[in-house]
Scaffold this active site. Structure first.
Site, PDB file in Angstrom:
ATOM      1  N   CYS A 189      52.013  57.645  34.932  1.00 30.57           N
ATOM      2  CA  CYS A 189      52.573  57.203  36.084  1.00 30.57           C
ATOM      3  C   CYS A 189      53.889  56.626  36.008  1.00 30.57           C
ATOM      4  O   CYS A 189      54.219  55.813  34.935  1.00 30.57           O
ATOM      5  CB  CYS A 189      51.683  56.437  37.088  1.00 30.57           C
ATOM      6  SG  CYS A 189      51.577  54.668  36.675  1.00 30.57           S
ATOM      7  N   CYS A 229      26.502  32.330  46.343  1.00 25.36           N
ATOM      8  CA  CYS A 229      25.006  32.119  45.566  1.00 25.36           C
ATOM      9  C   CYS A 229      24.161  31.720  46.478  1.00 25.36           C
ATOM     10  O   CYS A 229      24.631  31.000  47.633  1.00 25.36           O
ATOM     11  CB  CYS A 229      25.109  31.706  44.440  1.00 25.36           C
ATOM     12  SG  CYS A 229      25.327  29.679  44.443  1.00 25.36           S
TER      13      CYS A 229
END
Length: 588
Positions: free
Chosen positions: A9, A121
């Site tokens: 790219c 968590c």
């Protein structure tokens, strides 16, 4: 089939690398072998080129070659692979058109990707923040711009702004519980656990850049995405729903347990006197908080499955579990039952458009609550209550041998994966038993969980020459974390040397858990570490409890100090540069 992948790219290497990784992984999923152009040995049966910048392809003259758009390679690599197999043609350099620059496909910055994320968590104390730090450090080392929002026990910190989310190339959700992801609609999302983000931060970021996908509007986080996701059941299924419930229940259990312990300050039987301050504390703790813990557990398990429609049947099912004596086991069953019942009503009960607005406030709560309640009363409640009562009687009547064996098992489980599913299974077992006023296992669980960081910190002191400067500093921090009952303080050591650290930790944790059960130590609160001892009667047999923790820590520390290898002379610089073991091969 052997496939060579060529990407290029105009803006830089990042988009090219992303497209190559996505095509390679798609090829592997479809049963092919993929190599990149730098590794090509001219043995490939197919060449796939996704290039929006000029690239020299003369070496592939005569080989089957297929040109793909860079945007297609990023969005649907599987389709590109399948199309290439039927549409490739022998490559003739004379017929090669000049590649055009496709600036629209280059949507990732040349100097690095912009990554935003969320970590969460169940307890919101250790993994949440350690995973965020690990991802941030690993991302910066790789040249990316990383912003992580933490959703810990005190709520969201470093919250992401709408502008940051809009500008992000990838959203990384490293969460063990459900979080609201509606604000990331339309963005490429990658999901992982906090454990993976902490132990393998670099690999997690690489996977996020290569595999993140836009999640469709029809497939929501509580729907078929669980089946569509590439994650395991731990990441997307039963485990995550259960931990969501536990995370909301935990503050209730901590507050209730400490109130019960405070009531004992005035005497073990002081709460029996009606109207006394001790009775008020007992009413807050056992009469209110502990009664609510099972409904909260069930409600938020259902919420994780069905979003807000699951809350009402979940709370009702959890309260029935408490009322019927089914306890935390019944609450877990009620939570899953309520969640999937609400989800089924939401999806499969058709209604005329004129009364669709009644569905969330009348139809779903009524039908799912009826289904959950009736099944709990007539099918589940009585047998589960009998099982729980038998378990309670067994635990309260155990002989010393059985108690020690259970303590060995629970203490070892707490240390095996340090915050992973085995650790959480043991912890959830102990917390659930608090609702039945069974306190022995919880003491063994906390003792075992404190051992890994304390023992490894001790090892770094008694065997200083075997630890480099970074490890010795980490050992000091681990001791502090261990005193707070944060087992994850041992993870940096385990990531570097898992084959030695984990067995030593399991051995020490089992020792502490077994001794705690042998001494008959009871713990009223499920968290707090050594500091909970400051509350009178929160722990029984305090001296013996401290001795159990000290013995387990000594076992872990001495064994690891004995078997740890001295660092190689040239290993110290790399260790100092990578204190969390993010790039260590052993972390995988």
């Amino acid at each position: 089939m052997n496939i060579t992948i060529v990407t290029a790219c105009p803006g830089g290497r990042t988009t090219s690398w992303l497209a190559a990784q996505r095509l390679a992984r798609a090829a592997e999923r479809l049963g092919h072998t993929a190599v990149f152009d730098a590794e090509d040995t001219r043995s490939s049966e197919l060449v796939i080129v996704a290039a929006s910048a000029p690239v020299d392809l003369t070496r592939y003259a005569g080989q089957p070659l297929y040109r793909a758009e860079m945007a297609d390679a990023l969005a649907d690599p599987d389709q590109v692979i399948e199309t290439a197999q039927t549409s490739a043609r022998p490559y003739d350099p004379a017929d090669d058109p000049a590649p055009r620059a496709d600036t629209e496909a280059d949507d990732v910055p040349a100097q690095g990707a912009r990554i935003v994320g969320v970590t969460a968590c169940p307890t919101g104390v250790a993994h949440t923040f350690m995973a965020a730090e690990a991802l941030t450090e690993a991302g910066r080392a790789m040249g990316h711009e990383v912003r992580i929002e933490t959703q810990g026990s005190v709520g969201a910190q470093d919250a992401l702004t709408e502008e940051e989310i809009a500008a992000a190339d990838v959203v990384l959700l490293a969460c063990d519980i459900e979080v609201d992801d509606s604000r990331f609609a339309g963005k490429r999302i990658y999901r992982a656990s906090t454990g993976a983000a902490l132990k393998r931060a670099k690999a997690t970021i690489e996977a996020a850049l290569a595999e993140a996908e836009v999640e469709s509007d029809e497939v929501t986080r509580y729907g078929p995405s669980a089946a569509k996701s590439k994650g395991s059941i731990k990441d997307r299924g039963v485990y995550k729903h259960l931990l969501t419930g536990v995370s909301f229940m935990l503050p209730m259990v901590v507050a209730g347990g400490l109130c019960i312990a405070l009531s004992f300050v005035f005497g073990i039987h002081a709460a029996d006197q009606k109207g006394s301050f001790a009775a008020a504390l007992m009413q807050i703790g056992a009469g209110s908080a502990f009664k609510l813990m099972v409904p909260v557990l069930a409600g938020y398990i259902a919420y994780s499955i069905a979003d807000r429609p699951g809350l009402t049947p979940g709370f009702i099912g959890g309260w029935l579990a408490t009322d019927l004596g089914a306890g935390f086991i019944g609450g877990i069953i009620a939570g899953f039952l309520a969640g999937y019942a609400a989800l089924a009503v939401k999806r499969y009960v058709p209604l005329p458009a004129s009364i669709q607005s009644l569905k969330p406030i009348l139809i779903i709560p009524l039908l799912s609550s009826l289904a959950t309640g009736l099944i709990m009363i007539y099918v589940i409640g009585t047998p589960v209550a009998a099982i729980l009562e038998a378990l309670k009687q067994f635990l309260n009547s155990m002989g010393s041998t059985d108690a020690v064996l259970l303590g060995l098992l629970l203490g070892g489980m707490m240390c095996f994966d340090m915050g992973g599913p085995i650790n959480k299974a043991a912890y959830t077992f102990g917390v659930g038993l608090l609702s039945t006023h069974t306190y022995l296992p919880m003491a063994a669980i906390m003792a075992g969980g404190m051992v890994p960081p304390l023992g490894l910190g001790l090892a770094s002191l008694v065997a200083r020459p075997k630890f480099d400067a970074t490890e010795r500093e980490g050992g000091k921090a681990a001791v502090v974390l261990g005193l707070c009952f944060i087992t994850e303080g041992a993870i940096p050591f385990a990531a570097r040397d898992p084959l030695r650290v984990i067995p030593c930790c399991v051995l020490g944790g089992a020792t502490a858990g077994g001794l705690s059960m042998y001494f008959g130590c009871k713990l009223m609160a499920p968290h707090g570490g050594l500091f909970v001892l400051l509350i009178p009667h929160a722990v029984t047999h305090v001296a013996f409890y401290l001795a159990a923790i000290a013995a387990g820590s000594a076992v872990t520390g001495c064994f690891y100090a004995l078997i740890k290898r001295r660092p190689a002379a040239d290993a110290a610089p790399s260790a100092a540069a990578d204190p969390l073991g993010l790039n260590s091969s052993s972390a995988a």
